[in-house]
Design an enzyme around this catalytic site. Sequence first.
Site, PDB file in Angstrom:
ATOM      1  N   GLN A   1      20.408 -26.064  57.523  1.00  0.00           N
ATOM      2  CA  GLN A   1      18.935 -26.099  57.581  1.00  0.00           C
ATOM      3  C   GLN A   1      18.404 -24.677  57.836  1.00  0.00           C
ATOM      4  OE1 GLN A   1      20.587 -28.828  59.733  1.00  0.00           O
ATOM      5  NE2 GLN A   1      20.719 -29.619  57.667  1.00  0.00           N
TER       6      GLN A   1
ATOM      7  N   LYS B   1      22.206 -20.033  52.048  1.00  0.00           N
ATOM      8  CA  LYS B   1      23.183 -19.695  53.098  1.00  0.00           C
ATOM      9  C   LYS B   1      24.617 -19.844  52.569  1.00  0.00           C
ATOM     10  CE  LYS B   1      21.295 -23.006  55.477  1.00  0.00           C
ATOM     11  NZ  LYS B   1      20.097 -23.301  54.681  1.00  0.00           N
TER      12      LYS B   1
ATOM     13  N   GLY C   1      22.887 -29.202  52.023  1.00  0.00           N
ATOM     14  CA  GLY C   1      23.487 -29.067  50.696  1.00  0.00           C
ATOM     15  C   GLY C   1      23.619 -27.589  50.424  1.00  0.00           C
ATOM     16  N   HIS C   2      24.841 -27.099  50.457  1.00  0.00           N
ATOM     17  CA  HIS C   2      25.083 -25.659  50.288  1.00  0.00           C
ATOM     18  C   HIS C   2      25.795 -25.427  48.959  1.00  0.00           C
ATOM     19  CE1 HIS C   2      24.887 -25.057  54.941  1.00  0.00           C
ATOM     20  NE2 HIS C   2      23.809 -25.587  54.430  1.00  0.00           N
TER      21      HIS C   2
ATOM     22  N   ASP D   1      17.670 -24.245  52.667  1.00  0.00           N
ATOM     23  CA  ASP D   1      17.940 -23.913  51.261  1.00  0.00           C
ATOM     24  C   ASP D   1      17.689 -22.445  50.928  1.00  0.00           C
ATOM     25  OD1 ASP D   1      18.558 -26.617  50.860  1.00  0.00           O
ATOM     26  OD2 ASP D   1      16.455 -27.099  50.445  1.00  0.00           O
TER      27      ASP D   1
HETATM   28  P1  GDP Z   1      21.593 -23.418  51.243  1.00  0.00           P
HETATM   29  O1  GDP Z   1      21.329 -24.816  51.639  1.00  0.00           O
HETATM   30  O2  GDP Z   1      20.887 -22.432  52.124  1.00  0.00           O
HETATM   31  O3  GDP Z   1      23.054 -23.071  51.116  1.00  0.00           O
HETATM   32  O4  GDP Z   1      20.948 -23.234  49.804  1.00  0.00           O
HETATM   33  P2  GDP Z   1      21.050 -24.259  48.556  1.00  0.00           P
HETATM   34  O5  GDP Z   1      22.413 -24.166  47.988  1.00  0.00           O
HETATM   35  O6  GDP Z   1      20.547 -25.599  48.938  1.00  0.00           O
HETATM   36  O7  GDP Z   1      19.949 -23.664  47.592  1.00  0.00           O
HETATM   37  C1  GDP Z   1      20.014 -22.367  47.109  1.00  0.00           C
HETATM   38  C2  GDP Z   1      20.063 -22.442  45.562  1.00  0.00           C
HETATM   39  O8  GDP Z   1      19.825 -21.151  45.030  1.00  0.00           O
HETATM   40  C3  GDP Z   1      21.447 -22.839  45.031  1.00  0.00           C
HETATM   41  O9  GDP Z   1      21.256 -23.598  43.859  1.00  0.00           O
HETATM   42  C4  GDP Z   1      22.098 -21.500  44.700  1.00  0.00           C
HETATM   43  O10 GDP Z   1      23.101 -21.598  43.680  1.00  0.00           O
HETATM   44  C5  GDP Z   1      20.909 -20.730  44.204  1.00  0.00           C
HETATM   45  N1  GDP Z   1      20.963 -19.269  44.407  1.00  0.00           N
HETATM   46  C6  GDP Z   1      21.559 -18.569  45.394  1.00  0.00           C
HETATM   47  N2  GDP Z   1      21.262 -17.261  45.304  1.00  0.00           N
HETATM   48  C7  GDP Z   1      20.471 -17.148  44.212  1.00  0.00           C
HETATM   49  C8  GDP Z   1      19.805 -16.045  43.597  1.00  0.00           C
HETATM   50  O11 GDP Z   1      19.849 -14.916  44.038  1.00  0.00           O
HETATM   51  N3  GDP Z   1      19.059 -16.325  42.489  1.00  0.00           N
HETATM   52  C9  GDP Z   1      18.951 -17.569  41.962  1.00  0.00           C
HETATM   53  N4  GDP Z   1      18.199 -17.723  40.866  1.00  0.00           N
HETATM   54  N5  GDP Z   1      19.547 -18.638  42.517  1.00  0.00           N
HETATM   55  C10 GDP Z   1      20.290 -18.422  43.639  1.00  0.00           C
HETATM   56  P1  IMO Z   2      20.324 -26.950  54.081  1.00  0.00           P
HETATM   57  O1  IMO Z   2      21.471 -26.749  55.042  1.00  0.00           O
HETATM   58  C1  IMO Z   2      16.196 -28.181  53.398  1.00  0.00           C
HETATM   59  C2  IMO Z   2      14.645 -31.376  55.942  1.00  0.00           C
HETATM   60  C3  IMO Z   2      14.319 -32.697  55.284  1.00  0.00           C
HETATM   61  C4  IMO Z   2      13.187 -33.167  56.170  1.00  0.00           C
HETATM   62  C5  IMO Z   2      13.611 -32.683  57.564  1.00  0.00           C
HETATM   63  C6  IMO Z   2      14.304 -33.728  58.408  1.00  0.00           C
HETATM   64  O2  IMO Z   2      20.758 -27.322  52.716  1.00  0.00           O
HETATM   65  O3  IMO Z   2      19.395 -25.791  54.138  1.00  0.00           O
HETATM   66  P2  IMO Z   2      16.708 -34.871  58.325  1.00  0.00           P
HETATM   67  O4  IMO Z   2      17.386 -35.644  57.225  1.00  0.00           O
HETATM   68  O5  IMO Z   2      17.460 -33.657  58.744  1.00  0.00           O
HETATM   69  O6  IMO Z   2      16.313 -35.737  59.475  1.00  0.00           O
HETATM   70  O7  IMO Z   2      15.322 -34.376  57.660  1.00  0.00           O
HETATM   71  O8  IMO Z   2      14.509 -31.610  57.336  1.00  0.00           O
HETATM   72  N1  IMO Z   2      16.023 -30.884  55.723  1.00  0.00           N
HETATM   73  C7  IMO Z   2      16.336 -29.882  54.915  1.00  0.00           C
HETATM   74  N2  IMO Z   2      15.567 -29.147  54.090  1.00  0.00           N
HETATM   75  N3  IMO Z   2      17.501 -27.889  53.536  1.00  0.00           N
HETATM   76  C8  IMO Z   2      18.287 -28.587  54.376  1.00  0.00           C
HETATM   77  O9  IMO Z   2      19.570 -28.262  54.636  1.00  0.00           O
HETATM   78  C9  IMO Z   2      17.722 -29.662  55.091  1.00  0.00           C
HETATM   79  N4  IMO Z   2      18.198 -30.570  55.972  1.00  0.00           N
HETATM   80  C10 IMO Z   2      17.145 -31.294  56.365  1.00  0.00           C
HETATM   81  O10 IMO Z   2      13.918 -32.529  53.950  1.00  0.00           O
HETATM   82  O11 IMO Z   2      11.998 -32.483  55.845  1.00  0.00           O
HETATM   83 MG    MG Z   3      20.561 -26.598  50.820  1.00  0.00          MG
END
Ligand code: GDP
Ligand code: IMO
Ligand code: MG
Length: 429
Positions: free
Chosen positions: A227, A16, A40-41, A13
């Site tokens: 991840q 990316k 979840g991206h 998270d």
């Molecule tokens: P990923 O799994 O690495 O793609 O990241 P996620 O999408 O799960 O979580 C990142 C969260 O941060 C998302 O809700 C984005 O919309 C949000 N986000 C990304 N860049 C920024 C930033 O610079 N500032 C803030 N406040 N939110 C951001």
């Molecule tokens: P993105 O791509 C954050 C964590 C789960 C758990 C561990 C193992 O959005 O960054 P799993 O279901 O993969 O067997 O769970 O990994 N986990 C993540 N945490 N971002 C993710 O993906 C994750 N995918 C798995 O919360 O601790």
């Molecule tokens: Mg994510």
Amino acid sequence: MSATSVIGLQWGDEAKGKVVDIFTSKNDIVVRYQGGANAGHTIVADGKKYKLSLVPSGIFRHNVQSVIASGVVIDPESLLGEINTLRNQGVAIDTNLLISDRSHLIFPWHKEKDRLLNALAGQESIGTTMRGIGPCYSDKYGRSLAVRLGDMFRPNAKERLREIAKANADYLAKADSDKSYEELTSESLLATYLDYAEQLKPFVTDTTAYLLDAVEAGKNLLFEGAQGALLDIDHGTFPYVTSSNSSGVGVSSGSGVPACYITKVVGILKAYTTRVGGGPFPTEQDNETGQKIRDRGNEYGTVTKRPRRCGWFDAVAARYTARLSGVSSLAVMLLDVLSTFDELKICTAYEINGQRTANFPSHVDDLRAVKPIYETHPGWQDDVTGARNFGDLPRNAQNYLNRISEIVSRSIGLVSVGPDREQTININL
Ligand code: GDP
Ligand code: IMO
Ligand code: MG
């Protein structure tokens, strides 16, 4: 020809999705190569929010091919849901997506096992996303009861699936007599999964051959990690990890593109640290500070909606994962979340059983024993969401970023100050 990988350097998270979306405009092909619907991206473009789990974050640029490569584990129901949503949004998914025939499929028994194993583990529960990821990868590496997408189009698919469903239902019934698992063997379930495969068929190809042809033809590739490196099955905080190589080392095995083609690795870091699920987290702030970060950063899981655990920036971990992933430059995300803190801390070293070290421990017990050694930095009060150049940032924010860059020993190529595509400081992409 260039091949860039985008790798999360923390526990996932790191934003990316946002970085991949930005980098996509410079590439011909975007590739997801490991993980599954545990990811979840999020992409925010022109104020609209899009959430992706399996489809690469490059899908929103019309002239770019998106590829789900062999190392990904596919939940067909979830993928078809995503494809339909994108179709309804007018995204050119039907022409722009390819899926590997070698990718492994997730079935309902994988999710049941995920649930059961998490429950049996009690205190040691990993806290997975319950998406069946670990059990599906177990079958892949165990080799006997695994189903790849390409298997679904073979003449014996139905019979084979029926046998595998029966073996899993019997196994689960023995492990957990409280519940009936008969439903797993129903003919209607088999038919549903064969139908899912038919719906995916137009996208299915040998992506390994496709990607090798593409790199040899001089195309520009972008690899989208899921991840983060600390969740890597081999090099992360085992056993509190996911079941794939989520650090930079996984790009080649998951995609089939040899490492020698990878010219650039962008390491993605939040300006602080978060983690979802179980496992040690040395800089965690289970207090008002952590809550303030969670509130300001809206730190709730994209997939499971769980509150993310929040804490200070851990430079020991980031330095380790930047080295492990062969990172050439850093993207520091969510800097805006840190505005209004009087002071910020950066963990610069660990003390483990009285010994100070700058190295990340290999055993989870040592990580549990870590006492973080912090450096304190003055914060800034200003709103930074409108900054578009490094020089627009308050001096204290610049110093904070420079210090991260110094400890991690990598330059910063991008700083993010808000979720939108535009809320980005491009230093050197
Ligand atoms: P990923 O799994 O690495 O793609 O990241 P996620 O999408 O799960 O979580 C990142 C969260 O941060 C998302 O809700 C984005 O919309 C949000 N986000 C990304 N860049 C920024 C930033 O610079 N500032 C803030 N406040 N939110 C951001
Ligand atoms: P993105 O791509 C954050 C964590 C789960 C758990 C561990 C193992 O959005 O960054 P799993 O279901 O993969 O067997 O769970 O990994 N986990 C993540 N945490 N971002 C993710 O993906 C994750 N995918 C798995 O919360 O601790
Ligand atoms: Mg994510």
